[in-house]
Motif scaffolding. Structure first.
Motif: not given
Length: 137
Positions: A30, A32-35
């Motif tokens: 994970n 900041g903007y997704g995984s």
């Protein structure tokens, strides 16, 4: 497949499941903007598990389709299967325990890893009894 014993069926199907599970997501990362996910080949030694599983599946496919195999095994089949599936089981459990440890990595990606570890163990355990019997004779 009618030529296979029950142990051979279990070992071949479990090895095929293990082979497929190597390419399913194991761990998630994970940020900041997704995984993103990491598959089983993240551990370099799991390519050895891939090759061993592939050899087991190919061996049983050839055994099902041919009356005599085009190669001679250096040891009794039961002992080779025990050795091969044992290596797969040990390396898979180690890969399961040694997840990536960087910041942002969460735990296991889910059912794919459980099926992978289960397949490795299921492939290994039925081969133990025939291998022990072959060794005694």
């Amino acid at each position: 497949m009618k030529r296979w014993s029950q142990v051979e069926r279990i070992t071949s199907i479990a090895s095929l499941v293990l082979l497929i599970s190597l390419f399913l997501p194991w761990f998630t990362y994970n940020f900041g903007y997704g995984s993103a996910s990491v598959d089983g080949t993240w551990h370099a030694w799991m390519w050895l598990v891939f090759l061993i599983s592939l050899a087991i599946v190919v061996h049983f496919v050839l055994k099902a389709g041919m009356t005599t195999l085009p190669y001679k095994l250096p040891l009794p089949e039961a002992q080779l299967l025990l050795f091969a599936t044992g290596i797969n089981a040990v390396l898979t459990v180690i890969a399961f325990l040694l997840k990536p440890g960087g910041i942002g990595f969460s735990g296991i990606a889910g059912a794919s890893v459980r099926s992978l570890v289960g397949a490795a163990l299921v492939a290994a355990f039925p081969t133990a009894l025939p291998a022990l019997k072959a060794r005694r004779t």
